[in-house]
Design an enzyme around this catalytic site. Structure first.
Site, mmCIF file in Angstrom:
data_model
loop_
_atom_site.group_PDB
_atom_site.id
_atom_site.type_symbol
_atom_site.label_atom_id
_atom_site.label_comp_id
_atom_site.label_asym_id
_atom_site.label_seq_id
_atom_site.Cartn_x
_atom_site.Cartn_y
_atom_site.Cartn_z
ATOM 1 C CD GLU A 80 -3.942 -3.813 0.315
ATOM 2 O OE1 GLU A 80 -3.062 -4.498 -0.263
ATOM 3 O OE2 GLU A 80 -3.726 -3.235 1.391
ATOM 4 C CG PHE A 142 3.225 6.527 7.586
ATOM 5 C CD1 PHE A 142 4.324 5.935 6.966
ATOM 6 C CD2 PHE A 142 2.284 5.721 8.204
ATOM 7 C CE1 PHE A 142 4.473 4.551 6.970
ATOM 8 C CE2 PHE A 142 2.435 4.345 8.216
ATOM 9 C CZ PHE A 142 3.525 3.760 7.601
ATOM 10 C CD GLN A 143 0.405 2.883 5.621
ATOM 11 O OE1 GLN A 143 -0.662 2.990 6.205
ATOM 12 N NE2 GLN A 143 0.996 1.720 5.431
ATOM 13 C CE LYS A 192 -6.492 7.221 12.131
ATOM 14 N NZ LYS A 192 -5.150 6.704 12.434
ATOM 15 C CG MET A 503 -0.991 -15.016 -25.773
ATOM 16 S SD MET A 503 -1.678 -16.064 -27.064
ATOM 17 C CE MET A 503 -3.391 -16.172 -26.548
#
Lengths: 599, 188
Positions: A80, A142-143, A192, A503
């Site tokens: 993602e 969940f999630q 959802k 760097m």
């Protein structure tokens, strides 16, 4: 006395930016699921591409996508974070809003870095995150994660859609907010059950947000004052930032600069807003800017800041920066005005509108003496690197520039190669330089380049898309290579491999007595050629200047998939000139030999 | 506009170098400010405002939120401290939020400010009359009394409430509840 809230009064939407709602898509009032409303809204908004990754909370959206075959392309990214950077690259290359669709929980948290990056660099993206059903929110389902809470301080605005009847309006507002004013990321959290619920679909044609207004034209009295300050100045200087690119003001700015004879220095994000081959171009200023641009800042008597925010990487130590200069600040975000540097004349407005207003008010100036002085500084300390027959990063970048004549969309990652690209590539066109500036996100380059390549393909541009990355940053999002390969994008991926986090190594050498703590990557670097091949790309390697030119030619022959070019370069190379962090701009180190008095 | 209000450190140095006078309240003097913010009536809008203060490192002394005559608008009264440069930045950051409808700093205007305080204090036979005397002076009202404690209601400017609490300190305060400042501009 009321605080000046005139910007809060009338919402102004500038003309062509808004796509017209296509009537055939707004099947007015028809009942459909929230998931379909979302897809239809994206179609109505004119979205052409969505970078996404499915999961439980958004499975119905993907199901509807499968069923109705919407009029946009969905690109399945492999992480993602890569999706958000791809959306950023797409947005910066095309000027349109990038779209991301991910699931709840880890899907949402993985977008956080990209959202923060877009927030810092004013990139318009809309991120749709799935969410657990409204009844479960707060139950540690969940999630589940509080995506709104997590993203609150890194988004321009965010929405939790609680009712399916709010969905279409929310999508409309989200795109409006992301696109207008100072662009930025907007997050829309979609439970959802809202996606499953049925409701009528009507895509609104206008937005009505009383608290949100977009500055456009500047105030006339401010402009008059600015014109007078320009008239009275002897050593004026344009300091141009990303606002000039975001408002597509490059041509206008170039016209004004040439008309008045005022030299132009750009920030990292301003690169390309003014052609760097122009005699008035001083190139980049700031920490790794050119000696002459920084000298010009220190000696000028007027700074005309155009869509820039006086970042600490530009100013260094504030109280000794530009000690003789008065400041005109043209800026769309009121919170940037007089935040770091006092603006003697602040013009709140869209850079393009303000420059259009300013153009007829300014007269040609005699800046010959001033330009002559700048030329002296230019000769004093040119950009240079050792020419000893070894392959060096700066040489690679010059070769890439010569191959493309500077006409390419160049995306960089973060680190030394980023600064060398800024110094050596010579950008000529707006929206051809894309980088992670504010947040400095390693791993930005590869996925952003992929997004930019999709954007170029969409607008039918033949400009090559070149990603210049370091070995450290490239690995951080290398997984997106296979996505680019699957879509046959002819990306040119240049990996400047010095086997170090360059760097950090440079700072360790300069400021930490050469204690190279955990910056050596030679043990953990992959074989980049094999990595490319494993991801269905072409892999090439160069270790000498001769091979460098050869593999660039070879890579340009590849047209049906990305070509990765690994350039093995010297690890000791450093980016000069440099203003040490927190030091005054006048205290630049120009090469290794400068005494380390600043430590 | 705000650029006449604000002085950055850079500007102060420039002024000093030019030998120009610098008014202390131009820049460094910290004072209390009461900022009224009209926001969309939603939890999200309220949190965004508060979050902005914490994310950008500004102070909040007190916040009150309540609906207005328009049920879709909430009014937040925010008491904060800062010098004029910081307050100018606070106001800009507030105005910039999508959900804020109007932002007003009342401090530079003529305004009324009130706070409500409930204070519960233990009393004895000896201290009872003295406590009631103090309350009378401050125009406090006894709203509850038991054999051991008395609860007062007091309203007024915050300084008055500060002073009242100060006077009650010697007498074993059990509990103090303050509402935070609410404020409104006077009409001229």
């Amino acid at each position: 006395m009321k605080y000046d809230v005139h910007t809060k009064v009338q919402p102004v939407v500038t003309g062509d930016a808004l796509p017209k709602v296509r009537p055939e898509l707004t099947t007015k009032g028809q009942h459909m699921s929230g998931a379909e409303i979302l897809l239809r809204s994206l179609e109505a908004e004119g979205v052409k591409i969505v970078f996404g990754h499915p999961g439980g909370a958004v499975i119905h959206v993907y199901d509807e996508m499968h069923r109705i075959k919407p009029q946009f392309e969905h690109i399945l990214v492999r992480h993602e974070q890569g999706g958000t950077h791809a959306a950023e690259g797409y947005a910066k290359a095309t000027g349109k809003v990038g779209t991301v669709l991910v699931t709840s929980g880890p899907g949402a948290t993985n977008t956080v870095t990209g959202i923060a990056d877009a927030y810092m660099d004013s990139v318009p993206i809309v991120v749709f995150t799935g969410q657990v059903p409204t009844g479960l929110i707060g139950n540690d389902a969940f999630q589940e994660c509080d995506a709104i809470g997590i993203s609150r301080s890194i988004t321009k605005h965010s929405y939790l859609v609680r009712d399916v009847s709010d969905l279409a309006r929310t999508v409309k507002e989200a795109y409006h907010i992301a696109r207008t004013g100072r662009p930025g990321p907007v997050l829309v959290d979609l439970p959802k059950d809202v996606l499953l619920a049925k409701g009528p679909f009507v895509y609104p044609e206008t937005v009505n947000m009383r608290g949100y207004a977009v500055p456009a034209e500047g105030r006339v009295e401010k402009l008059e004052r600015a014109a007078q300050m320009i008239e009275e100045s002897e050593r004026p200087l344009f300091y141009v930032g990303g606002g000039a690119v975001n408002s597509d003001s490059s041509e206008l700015l170039t016209d004004i600069a040439r008309h008045t004879g005022i030299p132009v220095t750009t920030t990292l994000h301003g690169l390309g807003a003014f052609p760097e081959d122009d005699t008035l171009a001083l190139r980049m200023l700031g920490m790794h800017g050119t000696w002459w641009a920084n000298q010009a800042i220190q000696h000028c008597d007027l700074i005309i800041a155009v869509g820039a925010r006086f970042d600490d990487r530009v100013t260094g130590k504030l109280d000794s920066w530009a000690p003789h200069a008065k400041v005109i600040h043209i800026e769309i975000d009121q919170s940037c005005i007089s935040k770091n540097v006092f603006a003697d004349c602040a013009i709140l407005g869209n850079v393009r509108n303000v420059l259009e207003q300013l153009r007829p008010m300014v007269k040609p100036k005699d800046t010959t003496e001033w330009l002559k002085q700048i030329d002296v500084w230019r000769q004093e300390c040119p950009l240079k690197y050792e020419q000893d027959g070894k392959l060096r990063a700066q040489g690679v970048i010059e070769n890439l520039r010569d191959k493309t004549n500077g006409d390419a969309v160049v995306i960089t990652d973060v680190g030394q190669h980023q600064m060398w690209t800024a110094q050596y590539f010579r950008f000529l066109h707006s929206r051809t330089h894309i980088t992670s500036g504010g947040l400095g996100t390693m791993g930005f380059g590869m996925p952003a380049a992929m997004g930019a390549a999709f954007g170029m393909r969409e607008i039918g541009s033949s400009r090559p898309v070149v990603c210049i990355s370091g070995d450290g940053g490239f690995v951080m999002n290398a997984q997106e290579m296979s996505v680019a390969a699957a879509h046959k994008l002819p990306l040119k991926l240049a990996v400047i491999n010095n086997r170090f986090l360059g760097m950090v190594r440079q700072w360790q050498e300069l400021f930490h007595k050469e204690r190279y703590s955990h910056t050596d990557l030679s043990d953990t670097n992959p074989d980049f050629v094999k990595l490319a091949e494993a991801n269905h790309c072409v892999g090439l390697r160069a270790t000498t200047p001769e091979e460098c030119r050869q593999i660039i030619d070879e890579a340009w022959k590849v047209t049906d998939r990305p070509a990765l070019m690994e350039f093995q370069v010297a690890k000791e190379e450093m980016v000069f000139p440099m203003v040490p962090a927190g030091a005054a701009t006048g205290e630049m180190i120009t090469d290794r030999m400068t005494p380390n008095s600043f430590v | 506009m705000a650029d006449t209000l604000v002085l950055t450190p850079q500007q102060i140095i420039r002024k000093k170098a030019a030998g120009e006078p610098i008014q202390p309240d131009d820049s460094e003097m910290t004072r209390k400010h009461t900022i009224v913010v009209l926001v969309e009536n939603s939890i999200g809008a309220f949190i965004r405002v508060i979050n902005m203060f914490s994310a950008r490192g500004f102070n909040i002394d007190s916040v009150t939120v309540g609906p207005t005559e328009d049920s879709s608008v909430s009014r937040m009264n925010i008491a904060t401290v800062g010098n004029s440069r910081i307050i100018a930045q606070v106001l800009r950051q507030l105005s910039r939020l999508v959900d804020t409808i109007e932002v007003t700093d009342l401090t530079t205007t003529d305004y009324v400010e009130r706070e409500l305080c409930l204070l519960k204090v233990c009393y004895t036979k000896d201290s009872r009359s003295e406590i009631l005397d103090v309350s009378d002076i401050f125009r406090g009202k006894v709203v509850d009394i038991t054999k051991k404690t008395m609860t007062f209601e007091l309203r007024g400017p915050s300084q008055k409430i500060d002073a009242f609490i100060d006077m009650m300190l010697p007498h074993n305060i059990v509990e103090v509840a303050r509402s935070g400042r609410v404020a409104m501009q006077r009409d001229i």
